[in-house]
Design a protein around this motif. Structure first.
Motif, PDB file in Angstrom:
ATOM      1  N   SER A 119      -6.484   3.931  -1.559  1.00 13.90           N
ATOM      2  CA  SER A 119      -5.901   3.439  -0.308  1.00 13.90           C
ATOM      3  C   SER A 119      -5.200   4.578   0.409  1.00 13.90           C
ATOM      4  O   SER A 119      -4.424   5.312  -0.190  1.00 13.90           O
TER       5      SER A 119
ATOM      6  N   THR B 189       0.827  -1.211   0.000  1.00 11.84           N
ATOM      7  CA  THR B 189       0.000   0.000   0.000  1.00 11.84           C
ATOM      8  C   THR B 189       0.857   1.254   0.000  1.00 11.84           C
ATOM      9  O   THR B 189       0.474   2.287  -0.541  1.00 11.84           O
TER      10      THR B 189
ATOM     11  N   LEU C 107      -1.956  -4.943  -0.687  1.00 11.78           N
ATOM     12  CA  LEU C 107      -3.211  -4.865  -1.415  1.00 11.78           C
ATOM     13  C   LEU C 107      -3.104  -5.821  -2.592  1.00 11.78           C
ATOM     14  O   LEU C 107      -2.274  -5.634  -3.470  1.00 11.78           O
TER      15      LEU C 107
ATOM     16  N   TYR D 289     -16.271  -7.338   8.291  1.00  9.72           N
ATOM     17  CA  TYR D 289     -15.461  -7.996   7.255  1.00  9.72           C
ATOM     18  C   TYR D 289     -15.934  -9.426   7.033  1.00  9.72           C
ATOM     19  O   TYR D 289     -15.864  -9.942   5.919  1.00  9.72           O
TER      20      TYR D 289
ATOM     21  N   THR E  60      -9.870  -6.502   1.941  1.00 12.33           N
ATOM     22  CA  THR E  60      -9.872  -5.417   0.956  1.00 12.33           C
ATOM     23  C   THR E  60     -10.054  -5.977  -0.455  1.00 12.33           C
ATOM     24  O   THR E  60     -10.723  -5.373  -1.293  1.00 12.33           O
TER      25      THR E  60
ATOM     26  N   ASN F 291      -9.900   2.523   1.211  1.00  8.26           N
ATOM     27  CA  ASN F 291      -9.236   1.439   1.928  1.00  8.26           C
ATOM     28  C   ASN F 291      -8.147   1.950   2.861  1.00  8.26           C
ATOM     29  O   ASN F 291      -7.223   2.629   2.422  1.00  8.26           O
TER      30      ASN F 291
ATOM     31  N   GLN G  98     -16.396   1.668   2.138  1.00  8.87           N
ATOM     32  CA  GLN G  98     -15.115   1.899   2.798  1.00  8.87           C
ATOM     33  C   GLN G  98     -14.899   0.870   3.902  1.00  8.87           C
ATOM     34  O   GLN G  98     -15.850   0.359   4.488  1.00  8.87           O
ATOM     35  N   ASN G  99     -13.638   0.580   4.166  1.00  9.60           N
ATOM     36  CA  ASN G  99     -13.299  -0.244   5.323  1.00  9.60           C
ATOM     37  C   ASN G  99     -12.682   0.642   6.410  1.00  9.60           C
ATOM     38  O   ASN G  99     -12.506   1.839   6.208  1.00  9.60           O
TER      39      ASN G  99
END
Lengths: 390, 390
Positions: B286, A299, B295, B238, B271, B264, B188-189
């Motif tokens: 991200s 990332t 990722l 999740y 993800t 993210n 979104q997480n």
């Protein structure tokens, strides 16, 4: 429409000789998805009627078998061919099945032009604009907007037949994601793939330098010669990505300028390593996944180095761009080919002769696909279908 | 310059009383990277001289401790603070060490304006434009272009102090990658993170719907209440990403419209699963990697669904955008805050009192960082440094 109706009725009770007389056309087609060596057939269909307004009759010269064509027949490719209603009169589709003609790419010649058609005349060479048009055929009637005229003369048939999938992909990936200037560097993997070789040649023509990654092999010399012959500046193996001194070498090659474009058709660990070679604000463009591994990126590359990761699919580009943009693209590529800057792909031509019966032709076609599945060609296979005279 | 030179000479042989008289300012600073609970010190430095042309003297009101500040002190963050030469007279930097003042974000008040300064006057509230300015201090002299005036009144100090890192990140991610219209959906997480909560509120203010992913926990009800209270449309864990029926549900929620933006801050498998919920031509942005996993995306998402994967880092945005763009952004956020659309972050204020000795202050500061490292706050810590009067 009149003549077509008559013929369609006629096919219900045709004799062998009627077929021979009317069915001058032939196509490689299928009615259900599956292994091409099992589901493909060779069918005949009548001579085309004169083209209706805004359409042209075209005669195919050469049409390649691309990997995606096989996936399309298998039904595992996101591009779905449309039902080919104009072959309902083949005596095969009329049994109530939907007939799909294989082939997405090809070179054809205009043989007759309907009213209202703009920019096309008899004997013009054309390539396909609409995806999945069904190019494994002799003659087809298509909307004049489904084809694009090849502007440059001096191209070989093989150049023309293989223009709209791989060269367009290579050209667009080099142009559409980041503005590259002469002397800039690009890194790519799968560099000896069809697209990879075109990237090397087009980059060279644009004055852009390439670092080319390939699978390691015992004798690297022939591949070095081949890719460097096309214009590759550097050829490295995926193993060499682990070499700690590589970053330093690249810095030297690029004079410290960050690499702003990476092209990926592999995926997996070696692509992660390749992405780490990219500089600030770079773009990674994926157009394949030969390793069948996902693309895994730290990332931090996205956040702190502002890396953007894209995909490229020429079919999608074609759907979302104007006719003028497509003519420009084809024009640029044709000029590069004419000027010797892009070599035609290594290829072998498989001809379905006019004298061959459908049964003989079916056997030949299925054999080609069996041998392709076993990797027995190693070159692009181009199909040449002759008018049926059996 | 004269007074500063005099003072610098004076510090070489200062008596306690001289320090008390001249050293009205205090900062939390360090000379080497490491654990903040070990390397941070509290230092004093003289009253500021009147500001030179194009600079302003500002007095900090409140300055947060952000996670990235800790990473910066540890030396593991890509943003490096500059050597704070104006503290050379602190009697600490003058020993030949480079002094770095901690803190990237903060709310300050203009106390004196130099010649040529545009758009700022005494008592204006300002936030930092330049990253890593060193905000854990009482008063500083800065270029007027290093700060941005807060245009809206009616903001709390906590709003102002926490404006330029998290709210700007949330706002920019919702605006800069895809044009969203009212009624569009975003997924979104890390939805209960500081930025996640701001995404919910700003999206709500813009009429954009959010699907919010969080870690599963035994009692989900409080988190549901909290995030839905901020405006979250849907809150999922999740684990629920593995639910086969989720796609159908999302299609229902969105009326079949593809989700075009995913945010993210987690990475890893969940993800990947979130990215698969995105529609055609979507953008995944991200801004963090809380799972410390990379990722990993199927290449087919890039190629066939035309997914683009970006990173976002507010520090980079700040570096690459004009003053006018930054003023616009701060203005929009200030208006949303004033209008009650963005709540101030949950916070606790830690005050370093003017009467505390440097030794007492050092102990307090190091204790704050020790407790933060043990996760003992659970809220944003805002520092208030009072003028030194010890």
């Amino acid at each position: 429409m009149f003549s077509r109706t008559v013929i369609r009725s006629a096919t219900r009770s045709f004799s062998t000789s009627t077929v021979a007389l009317n069915h001058a056309n032939r196509a490689i087609a299928y009615t259900q998805n599956g292994d091409p060596a099992e589901v493909l057939n060779v069918i005949t269909y009548p001579k085309l009627s004169p083209p209706s307004p805004n359409t042209v009759n075209i005669k195919f010269i050469l049409s390649p078998i691309n990997p995606a064509d096989i996936n399309t027949i298998e039904g595992v490719y996101p591009a779905k061919p449309s039902w080919t209603s104009d072959l309902a009169s083949s005596g095969w589709g009329s049994k109530g099945k939907q007939v799909y003609v294989g082939g997405n790419e090809g070179l054809a010649k205009v043989v007759e032009v309907g009213e209202g058609v703009e920019g096309l005349k008899k004997d013009d060479w054309v390539v396909m604009d609409k995806p999945q048009l069904g190019t494994w055929a002799t003659s087809r009637n298509v909307s004049f907007e489904d084809v694009i005229r090849l502007p440059a003369t001096g191209l070989t048939e093989a150049h023309g037949a293989t223009m709209t999938v791989n060269p367009t992909t290579a050209y667009n990936m080099l142009h559409n994601f980041v503005k590259l200037n002469q002397g800039d560097w690009v890194v790519q993997n799968g560099a000896n793939s069809a697209v990879g070789q075109l990237v090397i040649q087009i980059a060279k023509a644009l004055g852009i330098n390439t670092i080319n990654l390939v699978r390691p092999r015992e004798d690297m010399a022939p591949l070095h010669r081949q890719l460097e012959g096309l214009g590759a500046n550097k050829v490295l193996t995926y193993d060499e990505l682990n070499d700690k001194s590589l970053r330093g070498k690249i810095k030297e090659w690029t004079n410290g300028k960050g690499i702003r474009l990476g092209l990926n058709c592999v995926g997996g660990d070696s692509t992660t390593a390749m992405a780490k070679l990219l500089g600030q604000d770079a773009h990674l463009v994926s157009y394949g996944a030969m390793s069948k591994q996902p693309l895994s990126l730290p990332t931090s590359l996205h956040i702190f180095k502002n890396l953007t990761s894209h995909g490229f699919w020429q079919s999608n580009w074609t759907k979302t761009h104007s006719r003028a943009e497509k003519e420009q693209l084809i024009g640029d590529l044709a000029t590069m080919m004419r000027d010797g800057k892009i070599k035609a792909a290594d290829h072998v031509v498989v001809t379905i002769g006019g004298q061959e019966t459908n049964e003989e032709a079916i056997e030949k076609v299925r054999d080609v696909f069996s041998r392709m599945a076993q990797g027995k060609f190693g070159k692009k296979v181009l199909l040449r279908l002759e008018d049926f005279s059996g």
